[in-house]
Motif scaffolding. Structure first.
Motif: not given
Ligand SMILES: Nc1ncnc2c1ncn2[C@@H]1O[C@H](COP(=O)(O)OP(=O)(O)OP(=O)(O)O)[C@@H](O)[C@H]1O
Length: 302
Positions: A11, A16, A36-42
């Motif tokens: 991004y 990410v 948090n922010g590790a890239g799981k949701t992405s």
């Protein structure tokens, strides 16, 4: 079966998800963990065709999500149930979803039953608590009776009863042979729910392991108390064990297991007052593994 290979997402020039590769096998619950922010949701969004990878592949049953025929019948997903603000009733919401995907109306009653929401099926989804919305989100994920379930932070915000309920539901679904992948940033949520663990940080793989393997790897030896510490230290050294004494008089032994230590003592006529395995918690192991990967850990200025 989920197969992720060399998956990459950027991004605005920031990577990410960074050449991530792992498989998620059927018949088990796999926890997808990272700060948090590790890239799981992405990663999950790419798997579900909601974001386009900049490299690599994310396949479900050998196909990209976009290439699945009637996807709801292959994959059930829960992403961001908290944002589900529907003016419709739970039953109407699920009925519309079923109709749009060629799924029989009868199935709506079945999934409401599975998630324990039949009695509230007439109420508007917008009025529900987060826990109730999670249940309706899971009912929607189960509509097509899919063999693969992908859930993003499903435990987030649930009370202890809700946590236990979801844990039992997911373990039951995995024991039927389904592939279950769920993300969380908390090891405490995963250690009783997941069999396997995929841990990522800053978009890259940190560990692809099982709960049992991680617990064994971070085991910290065996604590022994004996009035014959000097004599027993010599006996342990003879079999190649490492022994160190703690300030409160215990011996911490690494190498042999607790039963091997107890048998050695019995054979040598040594009295033992205590033998206990010193397991560090999985939470400790997770904190150590992700210490360098956490973007938002407090207290340190970078
Ligand atoms: N649509 C987007 N546009 C720009 N940046 C994004 C977008 N989606 C995610 N990011 C960034 O990508 C990084 C990874 O975010 P992601 O949501 O995948 O992490 P996560 O592991 O799911 O975190 P959390 O546990 O907080 O949900 C973050 O730095 C986030 O700000």
């Amino acid at each position: 079966m989920i197969e992720i290979e060399d998956l990459t997402k950027r991004y605005r020039g920031k990577t990410v998800v960074d050449r991530l590769s792992f498989d998620v096998k059927p018949g088990a619950v796999t926890g997808f963990l990272g700060p948090n922010g590790a890239g799981k949701t992405s990663t999950l969004r790419m798997l579900l065709g909601l974001a386009r990878p900049d490299g690599g592949t994310a396949l479900i049953g050998g196909r990209r999500y976009a290439d699945l025929d009637r996807p709801l019948c292959h994959v059930g997903a829960l992403i961001d149930a908290g944002s589900m603000h529907s003016g419709r009733s739970a039953r109407a919401h699920l009925t519309a979803l079923a109709a749009a995907n060629g799924i029989s109306r009868d199935r709506v009653g079945q999934v409401l039953d599975i998630v324990g929401m039949e009695s509230q099926a007439g109420a508007r989804v917008g009025k529900f608590s987060l826990g109730m919305r999670q249940r309706i989100g899971i009912a929607a994920a189960l509509l097509g009776d899919p063999s693969v379930l992908i859930l993003d932070e499903p435990i987030n915000g649930l009370d202890p009863d809700g946590v236990r309920w979801i844990r039992e539901l997911l373990r039951g679904l995995a024991s039927e042979g389904r592939t279950v992948l769920l993300s969380s940033h908390l090891m405490s949520e995963m250690e009783l729910t997941a069999d396997r663990l995929v841990i990522i940080g800053r978009g890259a793989m940190i560990a692809d392991t099982s709960v049992a393997e991680l617990a064994a790897e971070y085991s910290q030896g065996v604590s022994v108390r004996t009035p014959q510490a000097g004599e027993f230290t010599e006996a342990l050294s003879r079999i190649g064990a490492q022994v160190r004494a703690t300030s409160d008089g215990a011996l911490i032994v690494t190498g042999p297991t607790a039963p091997q230590i107890a048998e050695l003592a019995a054979g040598a006529g040594i009295v033992l007052h205590e033998v206990s395995s010193q397991k560090s918690t999985l939470e400790d192991a997770y904190m150590r593994l992700t210490a360098d990967a956490s973007e938002f850990r407090g207290g340190v200025t970078r």
